[in-house]
Motif scaffolding. Structure first.
Motif, PDB file in Angstrom:
ATOM      1  N   MET A 106       0.836  -1.175   0.000  1.00  0.00           N
ATOM      2  CA  MET A 106       0.000   0.000   0.000  1.00  0.00           C
ATOM      3  C   MET A 106       0.888   1.248   0.000  1.00  0.00           C
ATOM      4  O   MET A 106       2.000   1.232   0.483  1.00  0.00           O
ATOM      5  CB  MET A 106      -0.891   0.015   1.230  1.00  0.00           C
ATOM      6  N   TYR A 107       0.314   2.299  -0.537  1.00  0.00           N
ATOM      7  CA  TYR A 107       1.040   3.557  -0.672  1.00  0.00           C
ATOM      8  C   TYR A 107       0.360   4.646   0.149  1.00  0.00           C
ATOM      9  O   TYR A 107      -0.815   4.554   0.482  1.00  0.00           O
ATOM     10  CB  TYR A 107       1.059   4.008  -2.136  1.00  0.00           C
ATOM     11  N   SER A 108       1.088   5.710   0.401  1.00  0.00           N
ATOM     12  CA  SER A 108       0.539   6.880   1.069  1.00  0.00           C
ATOM     13  C   SER A 108      -0.347   7.658   0.093  1.00  0.00           C
ATOM     14  O   SER A 108      -0.031   7.767  -1.094  1.00  0.00           O
ATOM     15  CB  SER A 108       1.695   7.771   1.539  1.00  0.00           C
ATOM     16  N   ALA A 109      -1.415   8.231   0.603  1.00  0.00           N
ATOM     17  CA  ALA A 109      -2.303   9.034  -0.245  1.00  0.00           C
ATOM     18  C   ALA A 109      -1.555  10.206  -0.864  1.00  0.00           C
ATOM     19  O   ALA A 109      -1.864  10.613  -1.986  1.00  0.00           O
ATOM     20  CB  ALA A 109      -3.495   9.530   0.564  1.00  0.00           C
ATOM     21  N   THR A 110      -0.552  10.739  -0.177  1.00  0.00           N
ATOM     22  CA  THR A 110       0.195  11.876  -0.728  1.00  0.00           C
ATOM     23  C   THR A 110       0.970  11.490  -1.989  1.00  0.00           C
ATOM     24  O   THR A 110       1.277  12.355  -2.808  1.00  0.00           O
ATOM     25  CB  THR A 110       1.171  12.474   0.304  1.00  0.00           C
ATOM     26  N   ILE A 111       1.258  10.217  -2.154  1.00  0.00           N
ATOM     27  CA  ILE A 111       1.934   9.737  -3.361  1.00  0.00           C
ATOM     28  C   ILE A 111       0.907   9.326  -4.417  1.00  0.00           C
ATOM     29  O   ILE A 111       1.125   9.537  -5.608  1.00  0.00           O
ATOM     30  CB  ILE A 111       2.857   8.550  -3.019  1.00  0.00           C
ATOM     31  N   VAL A 112      -0.214   8.786  -3.993  1.00  0.00           N
ATOM     32  CA  VAL A 112      -1.222   8.294  -4.932  1.00  0.00           C
ATOM     33  C   VAL A 112      -2.012   9.437  -5.571  1.00  0.00           C
ATOM     34  O   VAL A 112      -2.336   9.382  -6.767  1.00  0.00           O
ATOM     35  CB  VAL A 112      -2.166   7.282  -4.249  1.00  0.00           C
ATOM     36  N   ILE A 113      -2.315  10.476  -4.821  1.00  0.00           N
ATOM     37  CA  ILE A 113      -3.138  11.567  -5.359  1.00  0.00           C
ATOM     38  C   ILE A 113      -2.547  12.174  -6.634  1.00  0.00           C
ATOM     39  O   ILE A 113      -3.271  12.326  -7.623  1.00  0.00           O
ATOM     40  CB  ILE A 113      -3.426  12.632  -4.285  1.00  0.00           C
ATOM     41  N   PRO A 114      -1.251  12.530  -6.683  1.00  0.00           N
ATOM     42  CA  PRO A 114      -0.724  13.076  -7.942  1.00  0.00           C
ATOM     43  C   PRO A 114      -0.823  12.089  -9.110  1.00  0.00           C
ATOM     44  O   PRO A 114      -1.054  12.498 -10.257  1.00  0.00           O
ATOM     45  CB  PRO A 114       0.737  13.401  -7.623  1.00  0.00           C
ATOM     46  N   ALA A 115      -0.683  10.807  -8.832  1.00  0.00           N
ATOM     47  CA  ALA A 115      -0.811   9.795  -9.885  1.00  0.00           C
ATOM     48  C   ALA A 115      -2.255   9.724 -10.380  1.00  0.00           C
ATOM     49  O   ALA A 115      -2.507   9.620 -11.584  1.00  0.00           O
ATOM     50  CB  ALA A 115      -0.347   8.431  -9.372  1.00  0.00           C
ATOM     51  N   VAL A 116      -3.208   9.792  -9.457  1.00  0.00           N
ATOM     52  CA  VAL A 116      -4.625   9.793  -9.841  1.00  0.00           C
ATOM     53  C   VAL A 116      -4.934  11.049 -10.649  1.00  0.00           C
ATOM     54  O   VAL A 116      -5.622  10.989 -11.669  1.00  0.00           O
ATOM     55  CB  VAL A 116      -5.544   9.684  -8.603  1.00  0.00           C
ATOM     56  N   GLU A 117      -4.409  12.194 -10.218  1.00  0.00           N
ATOM     57  CA  GLU A 117      -4.626  13.438 -10.965  1.00  0.00           C
ATOM     58  C   GLU A 117      -4.127  13.300 -12.400  1.00  0.00           C
ATOM     59  O   GLU A 117      -4.816  13.694 -13.347  1.00  0.00           O
ATOM     60  CB  GLU A 117      -3.924  14.605 -10.281  1.00  0.00           C
ATOM     61  N   ALA A 118      -2.928  12.740 -12.558  1.00  0.00           N
ATOM     62  CA  ALA A 118      -2.355  12.572 -13.901  1.00  0.00           C
ATOM     63  C   ALA A 118      -3.169  11.600 -14.746  1.00  0.00           C
ATOM     64  O   ALA A 118      -3.443  11.856 -15.917  1.00  0.00           O
ATOM     65  CB  ALA A 118      -0.908  12.095 -13.787  1.00  0.00           C
ATOM     66  N   ALA A 119      -3.570  10.493 -14.150  1.00  0.00           N
ATOM     67  CA  ALA A 119      -4.340   9.494 -14.891  1.00  0.00           C
ATOM     68  C   ALA A 119      -5.726  10.036 -15.271  1.00  0.00           C
ATOM     69  O   ALA A 119      -6.207   9.791 -16.377  1.00  0.00           O
ATOM     70  CB  ALA A 119      -4.469   8.206 -14.063  1.00  0.00           C
ATOM     71  N   LEU A 120      -6.355  10.782 -14.375  1.00  0.00           N
ATOM     72  CA  LEU A 120      -7.641  11.396 -14.702  1.00  0.00           C
ATOM     73  C   LEU A 120      -7.481  12.423 -15.822  1.00  0.00           C
ATOM     74  O   LEU A 120      -8.307  12.494 -16.736  1.00  0.00           O
ATOM     75  CB  LEU A 120      -8.253  12.068 -13.468  1.00  0.00           C
ATOM     76  N   SER A 121      -6.421  13.205 -15.756  1.00  0.00           N
ATOM     77  CA  SER A 121      -6.164  14.212 -16.781  1.00  0.00           C
ATOM     78  C   SER A 121      -6.018  13.573 -18.158  1.00  0.00           C
ATOM     79  O   SER A 121      -6.504  14.109 -19.158  1.00  0.00           O
ATOM     80  CB  SER A 121      -4.904  15.004 -16.420  1.00  0.00           C
ATOM     81  N   ARG A 122      -5.373  12.421 -18.212  1.00  0.00           N
ATOM     82  CA  ARG A 122      -5.240  11.694 -19.483  1.00  0.00           C
ATOM     83  C   ARG A 122      -6.596  11.327 -20.070  1.00  0.00           C
ATOM     84  O   ARG A 122      -6.733  11.143 -21.263  1.00  0.00           O
ATOM     85  CB  ARG A 122      -4.426  10.407 -19.285  1.00  0.00           C
ATOM     86  N   ARG A 123      -7.590  11.203 -19.210  1.00  0.00           N
ATOM     87  CA  ARG A 123      -8.946  10.848 -19.655  1.00  0.00           C
ATOM     88  C   ARG A 123      -9.848  12.065 -19.807  1.00  0.00           C
ATOM     89  O   ARG A 123     -11.037  11.942 -20.051  1.00  0.00           O
ATOM     90  CB  ARG A 123      -9.576   9.877 -18.658  1.00  0.00           C
ATOM     91  N   GLY A 124      -9.280  13.245 -19.603  1.00  0.00           N
ATOM     92  CA  GLY A 124     -10.058  14.471 -19.758  1.00  0.00           C
ATOM     93  C   GLY A 124     -10.844  14.891 -18.537  1.00  0.00           C
ATOM     94  O   GLY A 124     -11.760  15.706 -18.633  1.00  0.00           O
ATOM     95  N   PHE A 125     -10.492  14.341 -17.365  1.00  0.00           N
ATOM     96  CA  PHE A 125     -11.177  14.678 -16.120  1.00  0.00           C
ATOM     97  C   PHE A 125     -10.250  15.469 -15.207  1.00  0.00           C
ATOM     98  O   PHE A 125      -9.038  15.300 -15.245  1.00  0.00           O
ATOM     99  CB  PHE A 125     -11.590  13.414 -15.350  1.00  0.00           C
ATOM    100  N   ALA A 126     -10.854  16.293 -14.369  1.00  0.00           N
ATOM    101  CA  ALA A 126     -10.113  16.972 -13.309  1.00  0.00           C
ATOM    102  C   ALA A 126     -10.270  16.160 -12.023  1.00  0.00           C
ATOM    103  O   ALA A 126     -11.272  15.473 -11.832  1.00  0.00           O
ATOM    104  CB  ALA A 126     -10.666  18.375 -13.095  1.00  0.00           C
ATOM    105  N   GLY A 181       1.269   2.245 -11.946  1.00  0.00           N
ATOM    106  CA  GLY A 181       2.478   2.510 -12.723  1.00  0.00           C
ATOM    107  C   GLY A 181       2.984   3.928 -12.516  1.00  0.00           C
ATOM    108  O   GLY A 181       4.199   4.154 -12.376  1.00  0.00           O
ATOM    109  N   LEU A 182       2.071   4.895 -12.481  1.00  0.00           N
ATOM    110  CA  LEU A 182       2.469   6.284 -12.235  1.00  0.00           C
ATOM    111  C   LEU A 182       3.026   6.452 -10.820  1.00  0.00           C
ATOM    112  O   LEU A 182       4.009   7.171 -10.605  1.00  0.00           O
ATOM    113  CB  LEU A 182       1.276   7.216 -12.460  1.00  0.00           C
ATOM    114  N   VAL A 183       2.422   5.777  -9.862  1.00  0.00           N
ATOM    115  CA  VAL A 183       2.914   5.824  -8.475  1.00  0.00           C
ATOM    116  C   VAL A 183       4.314   5.234  -8.409  1.00  0.00           C
ATOM    117  O   VAL A 183       5.232   5.824  -7.825  1.00  0.00           O
ATOM    118  CB  VAL A 183       1.963   5.070  -7.515  1.00  0.00           C
ATOM    119  N   GLU A 184       4.498   4.073  -9.018  1.00  0.00           N
ATOM    120  CA  GLU A 184       5.807   3.416  -8.961  1.00  0.00           C
ATOM    121  C   GLU A 184       6.880   4.247  -9.654  1.00  0.00           C
ATOM    122  O   GLU A 184       8.009   4.335  -9.178  1.00  0.00           O
ATOM    123  CB  GLU A 184       5.705   2.010  -9.545  1.00  0.00           C
TER     124      GLU A 184
END
Length: 108
Positions: A1-21, A92-95
């Motif tokens: 498991m990862y810290s939310a502080t590391i996962v949030i930027p990865a989620v932001e990037a992955a959502l952005s790739r799909r056109g979401f904020a 993958g973005l987190v890693e």
């Protein structure tokens, strides 16, 4: 498991790739906001093992709504493969981000 502080930027990037904020408090209940919130919830829950109430604060929804999202996570996707692809992308973005931190020269 990862810290939310590391996962949030990865989620932001992955959502952005799909056109979401990334969902923030007050981001509304429109179709895009709901989809982004569901994707963000699933990734944060799967990769941080956070509680529904803790994740709800990060994505701007109530704890009750987050609990419903947890119970229905598999139903957000057209197939189990689609869900796995989303989680793999975020992981993958987190890693990559954690490898970058590990390979940085020590400033100490």
């Amino acid at each position: 498991m990862y810290s939310a502080t590391i996962v949030i930027p990865a989620v932001e990037a992955a959502l952005s790739r799909r056109g979401f904020a990334f969902p923030k408090p007050g981001s509304g209940i429109g179709k895009d906001a709901v989809a982004a919130r569901r994707l963000a919830y699933d990734a944060l829950h799967s990769l941080t093992n956070g509680t529904p109430s803790g994740i709800s604060k990060l994505i701007g929804c109530t704890a009750t709504t987050a609990l419903v999202m947890q119970q229905a996570a598999a139903g957000f996707y057209r197939s189990p493969e689609e869900r796995q692809a989303w989680l793999d992308e975020v992981r993958g973005l987190v890693e990559r981000s954690t490898q970058g931190l590990q390979s940085s020269p020590d400033q100490g």
